[in-house]
Scaffold this motif. Structure first.
Motif, PDB file in Angstrom:
ATOM      1  N   UNK A  20       6.671  -5.324  -1.237  1.00  0.00           N
ATOM      2  CA  UNK A  20       5.240  -5.566  -1.346  1.00  0.00           C
ATOM      3  C   UNK A  20       4.827  -6.343  -2.576  1.00  0.00           C
ATOM      4  N   UNK A  21       5.791  -6.796  -3.343  1.00  0.00           N
ATOM      5  CA  UNK A  21       5.508  -7.463  -4.612  1.00  0.00           C
ATOM      6  C   UNK A  21       4.637  -8.710  -4.457  1.00  0.00           C
ATOM      7  N   UNK A  22       4.837  -9.488  -3.430  1.00  0.00           N
ATOM      8  CA  UNK A  22       4.098 -10.742  -3.280  1.00  0.00           C
ATOM      9  C   UNK A  22       2.805 -10.620  -2.510  1.00  0.00           C
ATOM     10  N   UNK A  23       2.405  -9.410  -2.118  1.00  0.00           N
ATOM     11  CA  UNK A  23       1.193  -9.255  -1.311  1.00  0.00           C
ATOM     12  C   UNK A  23      -0.049  -9.675  -2.103  1.00  0.00           C
ATOM     13  N   UNK A  43       0.817  -1.207   0.000  1.00  0.00           N
ATOM     14  CA  UNK A  43       0.000   0.000   0.000  1.00  0.00           C
ATOM     15  C   UNK A  43       0.855   1.264   0.000  1.00  0.00           C
ATOM     16  N   UNK A  44       2.049   1.199   0.529  1.00  0.00           N
ATOM     17  CA  UNK A  44       2.964   2.341   0.421  1.00  0.00           C
ATOM     18  C   UNK A  44       3.373   2.548  -1.029  1.00  0.00           C
ATOM     19  N   UNK A  45       3.644   1.450  -1.730  1.00  0.00           N
ATOM     20  CA  UNK A  45       4.036   1.578  -3.141  1.00  0.00           C
ATOM     21  C   UNK A  45       2.890   2.089  -4.000  1.00  0.00           C
ATOM     22  N   UNK A  46       1.667   1.823  -3.579  1.00  0.00           N
ATOM     23  CA  UNK A  46       0.505   2.337  -4.320  1.00  0.00           C
ATOM     24  C   UNK A  46       0.296   3.825  -4.034  1.00  0.00           C
ATOM     25  N   UNK A  47       0.502   4.236  -2.792  1.00  0.00           N
ATOM     26  CA  UNK A  47       0.185   5.617  -2.421  1.00  0.00           C
ATOM     27  C   UNK A  47       1.343   6.603  -2.564  1.00  0.00           C
ATOM     28  N   UNK A  48       2.571   6.135  -2.580  1.00  0.00           N
ATOM     29  CA  UNK A  48       3.712   7.050  -2.685  1.00  0.00           C
ATOM     30  C   UNK A  48       3.723   7.906  -3.949  1.00  0.00           C
ATOM     31  N   UNK A  94       9.688  -0.295  -1.342  1.00  0.00           N
ATOM     32  CA  UNK A  94       8.324  -0.746  -1.053  1.00  0.00           C
ATOM     33  C   UNK A  94       7.761  -1.585  -2.194  1.00  0.00           C
ATOM     34  N   UNK A  95       8.139  -1.286  -3.431  1.00  0.00           N
ATOM     35  CA  UNK A  95       7.713  -2.118  -4.558  1.00  0.00           C
ATOM     36  C   UNK A  95       8.284  -3.530  -4.448  1.00  0.00           C
TER      37      UNK A  95
END
Length: 86
Positions: free
Chosen positions: A63-66, A25-30, A59-60
């Motif tokens: 968080x890649x495997x989430x 979610x950090x990689x989505x919102x950054x 963060x990408x």
């Protein structure tokens, strides 16, 4: 269940899954933070942009495997197994 399986499951639930969740979610919102920097013309400094970019890359990666379920090759569906009825 052996002790190693129990420890590995506990570590996955307490450390890995929350870290992947937050990183995803950090990689989505950054990228939303890039917009004010672009409009400010990088007046706060290029170092802030580079730090933000580095955090985004980390963060990408984390968080890649989430949200992905672990599947084996036997469980993956193939397209030729299901014929289309005409």
């Amino acid at each position: 269940m052996s002790m190693m399986e129990l420890v590995s499951t506990l570590v996955a639930q307490v450390v890995v899954f929350p870290l992947q969740f937050v990183s995803f979610w950090a990689s989505v919102s950054l990228p939303l933070l890039y917009i004010p920097l672009l409009f400010a013309g990088f007046k706060p400094g290029v170092s802030i942009f580079l730090a933000l970019l580095a955090i985004h890359v980390v963060s990408l990666i984390l968080g890649h495997g989430y949200g992905r379920e672990e599947t084996t090759l036997e469980e993956e569906p193939t397209t030729h197994e299901h014929p289309i009825d005409a």
